[in-house]
Design a protein around this motif. Sequence first.
Motif, mmCIF file in Angstrom:
data_model
loop_
_atom_site.group_PDB
_atom_site.id
_atom_site.type_symbol
_atom_site.label_atom_id
_atom_site.label_comp_id
_atom_site.label_asym_id
_atom_site.label_seq_id
_atom_site.Cartn_x
_atom_site.Cartn_y
_atom_site.Cartn_z
ATOM 1 N N TYR A 114 0.844 -1.193 0.000
ATOM 2 C CA TYR A 114 0.000 0.000 0.000
ATOM 3 C C TYR A 114 0.881 1.245 0.000
ATOM 4 C CZ TYR A 114 -3.578 -3.344 1.352
ATOM 5 O OH TYR A 114 -4.427 -4.418 1.383
ATOM 6 N N SER B 218 -0.641 8.752 -1.611
ATOM 7 C CA SER B 218 -0.184 9.801 -2.535
ATOM 8 C C SER B 218 0.188 11.074 -1.785
ATOM 9 C CB SER B 218 -1.272 10.122 -3.556
ATOM 10 O OG SER B 218 -2.373 10.759 -2.902
ATOM 11 N N THR C 98 -4.786 9.853 -1.869
ATOM 12 C CA THR C 98 -5.207 8.657 -2.593
ATOM 13 C C THR C 98 -4.381 7.485 -2.071
ATOM 14 O OG1 THR C 98 -5.778 9.933 -4.552
ATOM 15 C CG2 THR C 98 -5.413 7.571 -4.858
ATOM 16 N N THR D 297 -3.394 3.589 -2.508
ATOM 17 C CA THR D 297 -3.350 2.587 -3.574
ATOM 18 C C THR D 297 -2.799 1.281 -3.030
ATOM 19 O OG1 THR D 297 -2.980 4.316 -5.212
ATOM 20 C CG2 THR D 297 -2.420 2.066 -5.872
ATOM 21 N N THR E 116 -1.480 -2.649 -4.303
ATOM 22 C CA THR E 116 -1.003 -3.370 -5.481
ATOM 23 C C THR E 116 -0.611 -4.787 -5.106
ATOM 24 O OG1 THR E 116 -0.128 -1.325 -6.419
ATOM 25 C CG2 THR E 116 0.706 -3.377 -7.351
ATOM 26 N N THR F 38 -4.079 -3.478 -9.333
ATOM 27 C CA THR F 38 -4.000 -2.330 -8.439
ATOM 28 C C THR F 38 -5.366 -1.674 -8.334
ATOM 29 O OG1 THR F 38 -2.785 -0.290 -8.012
ATOM 30 C CG2 THR F 38 -3.289 -0.768 -10.301
ATOM 31 N N SER G 288 -7.346 1.934 -6.159
ATOM 32 C CA SER G 288 -7.141 3.127 -5.326
ATOM 33 C C SER G 288 -8.467 3.679 -4.866
ATOM 34 C CB SER G 288 -6.428 4.229 -6.124
ATOM 35 O OG SER G 288 -5.197 3.774 -6.602
ATOM 36 N N ASP G 289 -8.413 4.478 -3.803
ATOM 37 C CA ASP G 289 -9.559 5.267 -3.377
ATOM 38 C C ASP G 289 -9.023 6.496 -2.665
ATOM 39 O OD1 ASP G 289 -12.179 6.057 -3.127
ATOM 40 O OD2 ASP G 289 -12.851 4.118 -2.373
#
Length: 195
Positions: free
Chosen positions: A126, A129, A152, A154, A156, A163, A165-166
């Motif tokens: 994780y 951003s 954000t 993310t 993976t 991947t 994101s939120d």
Amino acid sequence: MGFDALLLPAEAIRELRARGVTTPGIAELLVRHHGAEHVLLNLHRIDELLSEIYLLDLEIAKELRELLERQPPAAQSAALKFLNAQGEIMPLTVHINDAPGKAILTEFASPNGTGQVVPPVGAVSYVSSNPAVATVDPASGALAYVSAGTATITGTDAGNGLTASDTLTVTAATAQSATLTLQPGAAAPSTTAAK
């Protein structure tokens, strides 16, 4: 006994060919599955030995088929969600003083986050951003709220590259009002009159 018990497979294959097992690959197959000494001692049962190999191969094929059927389907999509401490989906806007939640990457057997949920094939990592607003533990997905703003998050899967994101919004507004909720069942303190 007639044959050296320590006969090497290559020598056994040559001996089998010399004794009439000339179909390409059959001598090698017999020696590999049954062992050189056993085959050479049972030349009169070559058909039975070959039949045993065939039945063994069928059994192995059946076991492999069953194993493959038990394997979950490959993931085709992923979704990221945030969970609170109780494991419930939490809102995408939180207050800086809220109990921290956790980011979870979920993978699905069908496109667009639909179908059967399947386990990740690799390690899930994780990243945030905007660590000045919210940080995320790279391995566990545990969140920490730092300041007001948006970040954000993310996730993976290293095994298949999926991947998702939120965006998490952290607020730091001060309280403007308050409510009081009474809980039933609390005993009122007793008072005694002074005499």
